[in-house]
Design an enzyme around this catalytic site. Structure first.
Site, PDB file in Angstrom:
ATOM      1  N   LYS A  98       9.293  -0.489  -1.557  1.00 41.76           N
ATOM      2  CA  LYS A  98      10.226  -0.628  -2.684  1.00 41.76           C
ATOM      3  C   LYS A  98       9.714   0.163  -3.889  1.00 41.76           C
ATOM      4  CE  LYS A  98      12.562  -3.601  -0.280  1.00 41.76           C
ATOM      5  NZ  LYS A  98      12.643  -2.900   0.985  1.00 41.76           N
ATOM      6  N   LYS A 141      -5.934   1.612   1.958  1.00 36.96           N
ATOM      7  CA  LYS A 141      -6.571   1.333   0.664  1.00 36.96           C
ATOM      8  C   LYS A 141      -8.094   1.481   0.708  1.00 36.96           C
ATOM      9  CE  LYS A 141      -2.912  -1.576  -1.124  1.00 36.96           C
ATOM     10  NZ  LYS A 141      -2.485  -2.875  -1.613  1.00 36.96           N
ATOM     11  N   ASN A 178      -9.998 -17.126   6.370  1.00 39.10           N
ATOM     12  CA  ASN A 178      -9.386 -16.031   7.123  1.00 39.10           C
ATOM     13  C   ASN A 178      -9.497 -16.289   8.616  1.00 39.10           C
ATOM     14  OD1 ASN A 178      -8.173 -13.395   7.216  1.00 39.10           O
ATOM     15  ND2 ASN A 178     -10.136 -12.615   7.990  1.00 39.10           N
ATOM     16  N   ARG A 179      -8.511 -15.763   9.353  1.00 42.22           N
ATOM     17  CA  ARG A 179      -8.499 -15.892  10.822  1.00 42.22           C
ATOM     18  C   ARG A 179      -9.835 -15.431  11.388  1.00 42.22           C
ATOM     19  NH1 ARG A 179      -3.917 -12.464  13.768  1.00 42.22           N
ATOM     20  NH2 ARG A 179      -5.099 -10.811  12.746  1.00 42.22           N
ATOM     21  N   TYR A 217       6.730  -9.659   0.076  1.00 44.05           N
ATOM     22  CA  TYR A 217       7.970  -9.673  -0.704  1.00 44.05           C
ATOM     23  C   TYR A 217       9.099  -9.084   0.138  1.00 44.05           C
ATOM     24  CZ  TYR A 217       6.501  -4.860  -1.062  1.00 44.05           C
ATOM     25  OH  TYR A 217       6.086  -3.603  -0.742  1.00 44.05           O
ATOM     26  N   GLY A 221       5.825 -12.190  -3.445  1.00 46.15           N
ATOM     27  CA  GLY A 221       4.983 -11.213  -4.128  1.00 46.15           C
ATOM     28  C   GLY A 221       5.732 -10.094  -4.835  1.00 46.15           C
TER      29      GLY A 221
HETATM   30  P1  NDP Z   1      -4.787  -6.028   5.860  1.00 41.06           P
HETATM   31  O1  NDP Z   1      -4.242  -5.491   7.127  1.00 41.06           O
HETATM   32  O2  NDP Z   1      -5.913  -5.370   5.169  1.00 41.06           O
HETATM   33  O3  NDP Z   1      -5.234  -7.566   6.095  1.00 41.06           O
HETATM   34  C1  NDP Z   1      -4.392  -8.444   6.793  1.00 41.06           C
HETATM   35  C2  NDP Z   1      -4.937  -9.857   6.656  1.00 41.06           C
HETATM   36  O4  NDP Z   1      -3.991 -10.755   7.240  1.00 41.06           O
HETATM   37  C3  NDP Z   1      -6.270 -10.094   7.372  1.00 41.06           C
HETATM   38  O5  NDP Z   1      -6.999 -11.055   6.650  1.00 41.06           O
HETATM   39  C4  NDP Z   1      -5.801 -10.653   8.726  1.00 41.06           C
HETATM   40  O6  NDP Z   1      -6.764 -11.472   9.357  1.00 41.06           O
HETATM   41  C5  NDP Z   1      -4.634 -11.495   8.289  1.00 41.06           C
HETATM   42  N1  NDP Z   1      -3.632 -11.721   9.342  1.00 41.06           N
HETATM   43  C6  NDP Z   1      -2.790 -10.801   9.872  1.00 41.06           C
HETATM   44  N2  NDP Z   1      -1.981 -11.392  10.775  1.00 41.06           N
HETATM   45  C7  NDP Z   1      -2.322 -12.698  10.823  1.00 41.06           C
HETATM   46  C8  NDP Z   1      -1.852 -13.816  11.549  1.00 41.06           C
HETATM   47  N3  NDP Z   1      -0.859 -13.705  12.431  1.00 41.06           N
HETATM   48  N4  NDP Z   1      -2.429 -15.023  11.344  1.00 41.06           N
HETATM   49  C9  NDP Z   1      -3.450 -15.145  10.458  1.00 41.06           C
HETATM   50  N5  NDP Z   1      -3.942 -14.116   9.716  1.00 41.06           N
HETATM   51  C10 NDP Z   1      -3.377 -12.905   9.904  1.00 41.06           C
HETATM   52  O7  NDP Z   1      -3.503  -6.143   4.904  1.00 41.06           O
HETATM   53  P2  NDP Z   1      -3.506  -6.207   3.311  1.00 41.06           P
HETATM   54  O8  NDP Z   1      -4.604  -7.113   2.902  1.00 41.06           O
HETATM   55  O9  NDP Z   1      -3.449  -4.856   2.727  1.00 41.06           O
HETATM   56  O10 NDP Z   1      -2.079  -6.883   3.026  1.00 41.06           O
HETATM   57  C11 NDP Z   1      -1.870  -8.272   3.260  1.00 41.06           C
HETATM   58  C12 NDP Z   1      -0.473  -8.647   2.815  1.00 41.06           C
HETATM   59  O11 NDP Z   1      -0.352  -8.558   1.408  1.00 41.06           O
HETATM   60  C13 NDP Z   1       0.602  -7.739   3.404  1.00 41.06           C
HETATM   61  O12 NDP Z   1       1.642  -8.569   3.868  1.00 41.06           O
HETATM   62  C14 NDP Z   1       1.074  -6.917   2.246  1.00 41.06           C
HETATM   63  O13 NDP Z   1       2.448  -6.605   2.344  1.00 41.06           O
HETATM   64  C15 NDP Z   1       0.840  -7.865   1.078  1.00 41.06           C
HETATM   65  N6  NDP Z   1       0.604  -7.139  -0.180  1.00 41.06           N
HETATM   66  C16 NDP Z   1       1.466  -7.324  -1.217  1.00 41.06           C
HETATM   67  C17 NDP Z   1       1.284  -6.674  -2.401  1.00 41.06           C
HETATM   68  C18 NDP Z   1       2.240  -6.912  -3.517  1.00 41.06           C
HETATM   69  O14 NDP Z   1       2.208  -6.147  -4.483  1.00 41.06           O
HETATM   70  N7  NDP Z   1       3.064  -7.940  -3.447  1.00 41.06           N
HETATM   71  C19 NDP Z   1       0.162  -5.746  -2.616  1.00 41.06           C
HETATM   72  C20 NDP Z   1      -0.726  -5.653  -1.476  1.00 41.06           C
HETATM   73  C21 NDP Z   1      -0.473  -6.296  -0.307  1.00 41.06           C
HETATM   74  P3  NDP Z   1      -7.916 -10.833  10.297  1.00 41.06           P
HETATM   75  O15 NDP Z   1      -8.985 -10.381   9.368  1.00 41.06           O
HETATM   76  O16 NDP Z   1      -8.301 -11.968  11.161  1.00 41.06           O
HETATM   77  O17 NDP Z   1      -7.267  -9.711  11.051  1.00 41.06           O
END
Ligand code: NDP
Length: 278
Positions: A15, A65, A151-152, A217, A239
């Site tokens: 977006k 990132k 965290n998972r 979001y 978000g």
């Molecule tokens: P990453 O891929 O770096 O991290 C993903 C995280 O989610 C990890 O901790 C992972 O756990 C966990 N995860 C993924 N799938 C599952 C699941 N099914 N069950 C449990 N845990 C899960 O992504 P980001 O940190 O960059 O982004 C995370 C979210 O934040 C995204 O949805 C993104 O869209 C949102 N976001 C929103 C922003 C905003 O401005 N509103 C800005 C930045 C991000 P594991 O370590 O075990 O794999």
């Protein structure tokens, strides 16, 4: 016209182009902002190409990132702490400066748009990926009584708690042990909601009147927010505000003008699935 963009993979859902168009209109800035799909191993060459074309700045999103952090020449203190960047400025001398505006975006959304204080609150942050890395510094800076990261993949949460231990009170807790805890605020920074998946969370973790925030979001009421509402959380928000606020901070870095975000958040809300705020 000055060129900006957002690099990610996938990118079609972003977006950011709509938000930056609204910022530019509001502040009467002449600029172009595009979505740029980057091959998973292609961030370095995409940045070089954008620089050659005279690009002035880019936002960096999933999954680049952390990779971007290693490709810039200098970074802000908050980006250094996060070891992840979401904003790059292409300097006149050809060098790249990296910043991370996710934390300020999240905190501004919570404090200013939702008028909820973080001070002295016990906060659970779910996830340990790039987004959580980027926001911990700013959350701890608001002086919560404690931040708990779950965290998972447990060892990632432990590593984060260690990395931020000198900033303020932060510990890691396995998801399976959360039921012995309760929180004033739960922030979902996992991408589970993107996949329409629900985390396995005990309802007992929410204190009465808890505030629940999903960083995802544009998905309406996510499984996490639906769960929170069922447990009786007082406020359940997505978000989008964080997205607009972190973008405004990038815009300020690039253009030295702060857009007024309230009206832009309302415009974005009108074109995206609604989150029922209760
Ligand atoms: P990453 O891929 O770096 O991290 C993903 C995280 O989610 C990890 O901790 C992972 O756990 C966990 N995860 C993924 N799938 C599952 C699941 N099914 N069950 C449990 N845990 C899960 O992504 P980001 O940190 O960059 O982004 C995370 C979210 O934040 C995204 O949805 C993104 O869209 C949102 N976001 C929103 C922003 C905003 O401005 N509103 C800005 C930045 C991000 P594991 O370590 O075990 O794999």
């Amino acid at each position: 016209m000055d060129n900006y963009g957002v690099m990610g993979n996938p990118i079609q859902h972003s977006k950011s182009p709509a938000i930056f168009r609204l910022f530019a209109e509001q502040t009467k800035q002449q600029l172009h902002y595009a979505s740029i799909l980057v091959a998973l191993d292609g961030l370095s060459s995409a940045l070089t190409e954008f620089k050659k074309e005279g690009g002035k700045g880019v936002n960096i999103t999933l999954p680049f990132k952390h990779r971007a952090f290693s490709l810039v020449d200098s970074v802000s203190e908050r980006a250094q702490r996060a070891e992840a960047i979401n904003t790059i400025q292409f300097n006149e001398d050809g060098t790249l400066f990296g910043d991370n505006t996710d934390g300020v975006g999240l905190v501004r959304d919570i404090l200013t748009n939702h008028k909820v204080s973080i001070k002295n609150k016990r906060i659970l942050v779910l996830g340990a990926g790039g987004a959580v890395r980027g926001v911990l510094d700013a959350i701890i800076g608001e002086q919560p009584s404690e931040v708990v990261v779950s965290n998972r993949t447990e060892n990632k949460a432990v590593a984060l708690a260690e990395a931020f231990a000198d900033v303020g009170p932060i510990i890691a807790c396995p998801l399976s042990l959360l039921e012995n805890n309760s929180f004033d605020m739960v922030i979902n920074g996992t991408s589970a909601s993107l996949q329409d998946e629900m985390l396995d969370l005990p309802g007992s973790i929410l204190k009465e009147g808890a505030f629940c925030y999903d960083m995802v979001y544009g998905k309406g009421l996510t499984p996490f927010l639906r769960w929170a509402r069922e447990q009786g959380a007082v406020t359940c928000v997505d978000g989008l505000g964080m997205l607009v606020e972190q973008a405004a901070e990038s815009f300020y870095l690039w253009r030295k003008i702060k857009p007024e975000t309230g009206s832009i958040l309302s415009e974005m809300r009108a074109i995206l699935p609604q989150v029922e705020i209760i």
